[in-house]
Design an enzyme around this catalytic site. Structure first.
Site, short mmCIF file in Angstrom:
data_model
loop_
_atom_site.label_atom_id
_atom_site.label_comp_id
_atom_site.label_asym_id
_atom_site.label_seq_id
_atom_site.Cartn_x
_atom_site.Cartn_y
_atom_site.Cartn_z
N GLY A 225 0.81 -1.21 0.00
CA GLY A 225 0.00 0.00 0.00
C GLY A 225 0.84 1.26 0.00
O GLY A 225 0.53 2.24 -0.69
N GLN B 40 -7.75 -0.18 3.57
CA GLN B 40 -8.60 -0.77 4.61
C GLN B 40 -9.95 -1.24 4.05
O GLN B 40 -10.68 -1.96 4.74
CB GLN B 40 -8.86 0.24 5.73
CG GLN B 40 -7.65 0.54 6.59
CD GLN B 40 -7.23 -0.63 7.48
OE1 GLN B 40 -8.03 -1.47 7.86
NE2 GLN B 40 -5.95 -0.68 7.81
N SER C 43 -3.56 -3.26 -0.52
CA SER C 43 -2.46 -4.04 0.03
C SER C 43 -2.96 -5.41 0.47
O SER C 43 -3.96 -5.51 1.19
CB SER C 43 -1.86 -3.29 1.23
OG SER C 43 -0.87 -4.08 1.84
N HIS D 64 -1.87 -7.72 2.58
CA HIS D 64 -1.84 -8.23 3.96
C HIS D 64 -2.97 -7.68 4.83
O HIS D 64 -3.13 -8.10 5.97
CB HIS D 64 -0.46 -8.01 4.61
CG HIS D 64 -0.15 -6.62 5.05
ND1 HIS D 64 -0.29 -6.22 6.36
CD2 HIS D 64 0.30 -5.53 4.39
CE1 HIS D 64 0.09 -4.95 6.49
NE2 HIS D 64 0.45 -4.51 5.30
N THR E 209 11.77 -7.38 -11.02
CA THR E 209 11.15 -8.69 -11.23
C THR E 209 9.92 -8.82 -10.32
O THR E 209 9.98 -8.51 -9.14
CB THR E 209 12.17 -9.82 -10.92
OG1 THR E 209 13.29 -9.62 -11.78
CG2 THR E 209 11.56 -11.19 -11.17
N CYS F 161 1.98 2.15 13.03
CA CYS F 161 3.17 2.85 12.57
C CYS F 161 3.67 3.85 13.61
O CYS F 161 4.82 4.25 13.57
CB CYS F 161 2.89 3.57 11.25
SG CYS F 161 2.00 2.55 10.09
C1 LIG Z 1 -1.68 -0.52 6.05
C2 LIG Z 1 -2.05 0.73 5.33
C3 LIG Z 1 -1.19 1.30 4.38
C4 LIG Z 1 0.17 0.74 4.09
O1 LIG Z 1 0.14 -0.49 3.42
P1 LIG Z 1 1.44 -1.42 3.44
O2 LIG Z 1 1.13 -2.52 2.48
O3 LIG Z 1 1.59 -1.90 4.86
O4 LIG Z 1 2.59 -0.60 2.99
C5 LIG Z 1 -1.61 2.42 3.71
N1 LIG Z 1 -2.82 2.97 3.95
C6 LIG Z 1 -3.68 2.45 4.84
C7 LIG Z 1 -5.00 3.08 5.06
C8 LIG Z 1 -3.32 1.32 5.57
O5 LIG Z 1 -4.16 0.81 6.48
#
Ligand SMILES: *Cc1c(COP(=O)(O)O)cnc(C)c1O
Length: 380
Positions: free
Chosen positions: A70, A179, A199, A201, A237, A324
């Site tokens: 993300g 989110q 993202s 995860h 890659t 964070c």
């Molecule tokens: C987790 C998150 C990100 C960052 O994503 P990553 O894949 O961890 O770098 C960005 N924006 C929001 C709203 C998030 O919750």
């Protein structure tokens, strides 16, 4: 008993994602850019994943640029819009005070490079109005970026209306939907969104992989330079196993979504009702227009980090805001943006549930939070 209630920070990989990814890691080791059959096998896996994701999001395969997550997708969207804007003398960007740091810190950097940034104030319920956003747009605005759902308080923004407003004014619109994707139903074909970040995860996929959606016809500059991967829009890659895992995770997370949302939001509402009974407890963000798993409270007279430690000892994983900023003593910028006092912002607790949480766990969490708050007030 271990209870995981920090799904906004990251999620456990789903079984289908894990299986797809491990099979790929074990067997599909070619480089998708290689011309031999091992390479072509990897290229096929990549193409299949891209097409699956495009179908699930309601976009075209070539509108997807795979990234490392993300944060990278956010950086690329903002940098690209700024670069393009500057070429035609447009150096104004509209965003909000409660964005993720991937957006806010990129905007800080752009400011030092001569861009003017308008950060909109957020109403106390954590939901912006489309009018408020459109009023900030000027003739020199090159980008509006507003998050889809907030990572701390879970409030959902009127993205369709904001997108339509931007479209009618001819301004690029980006949304950080990290989110939202996998948790809300979303069809890009029906939205006036030019760019969107997600993202893996955050929806039970692997870490370190995500994507930027960029609508066909919207120019995009590269953030990372090198090879010609992703049609020259993102060099390096490709993370083939990660991308395959992300596609499987997205498919699984969207399966029976309304049913899951209903079940999770019912757990959420029970938890909100229970925690609201604690004296000096304040729910952060709108009670209804929020992600189905998000609960966020501020408690008077306590330190959120201390409460987290107490909960952790009881086997409960929660958060005091954005992961964070954990470890730093700064109160949440999101809660301050809502107008919460410094004290209440520091006394906050975020619990984010998913389909694995149970009613019994919600009762345990309620009991332990209540006991923890009482204890901290006694010793404080
Ligand atoms: C987790 C998150 C990100 C960052 O994503 P990553 O894949 O961890 O770098 C960005 N924006 C929001 C709203 C998030 O919750």
């Amino acid at each position: 008993m271990k209870i995981y209630a920090d799904n906004a920070a990251t999620t456990k990989m789903s079984r289908p994602a894990l299986e797809a990814m491990t099979a790929c890691l074990a067997e599909v080791y070619g480089n998708p850019s290689s011309l031999h059959s091992a390479g072509q096998e990897a290229y096929q896996a990549l193409t299949d994943a891209r097409e699956k994701i495009a179908a699930l999001l309601g976009c075209q395969a070539n509108e997807i640029i795979f990234t490392s997550g993300g944060t990278e997708a956010d950086n690329q969207a903002l940098r690209s819009a700024a670069t393009l804007g500057a070429r035609s003398g447009k150096k104004h960007i509209v965003s909000t005070a409660f964005e993720h740091h991937a957006i806010l810190h990129t905007l800080d950097r752009l400011k030092t490079e001569g861009f003017e940034i308008t950060l909109l104030e957020v109403p106390p319920n954590g939901i912006l109005s489309p009018e408020q956003v459109m009023d900030a747009v000027r003739s020199d605005t090159c980008l509006v970026t507003v998050m889809y759902a907030n990572n701390e308080i879970g409030t959902i923004q009127p993205v369709s209306e904001i997108g339509a407003g931007c479209r009618s004014k001819g301004v690029l619109f980006h949304t950080d939907a990290v989110q939202a994707v996998g948790h809300l139903s979303l069809n890009l074909r029906e939205e006036d969104v030019d760019m969107l970040s997600l993202s893996a995860h955050k929806f039970h996929g692997p870490k370190g992989v995500g994507l930027l959606y960029c609508r066909r016809g919207t120019p995009l500059s590269s953030l990372i330079h090198g090879g010609a991967q992703e049609k020259g829009r993102r060099a390096g890659t490709e993370n083939v196993p990660g991308i395959v895992g992300m596609a499987a995770a997205l498919e699984d997370s969207l399966k029976d979504l309304p049913l899951k949302q209903q079940r999770i939001s019912s757990l959420r509402d029970t938890l909100i009702r229970n925690l609201a009974k604690i004296p000096g407890a304040y729910l952060n963000g709108d009670a209804e227009m929020r992600l189905s798993g998000n609960v966020n409270f501020s408690f008077e007279g306590i330190d959120g980090e201390a409460l987290l430690m107490i909960l952790d000892e009881k086997g409960i994983a929660a958060s005091s805001g954005s992961a964070c900023t954990a470890g730093s003593m700064e109160p949440s910028h999101v809660l301050l943006a809502l107008g919460r006092s410094f004290e209440l912002a520091k006394g906050s607790l975020r619990l984010t549930l998913d389909e694995e949480n149970t009613g019994e766990e919600v009762e345990t969490i309620s009991k332990e939070v209540s006991a923890g708050v009482t204890l901290l007030r006694k010793i404080g």
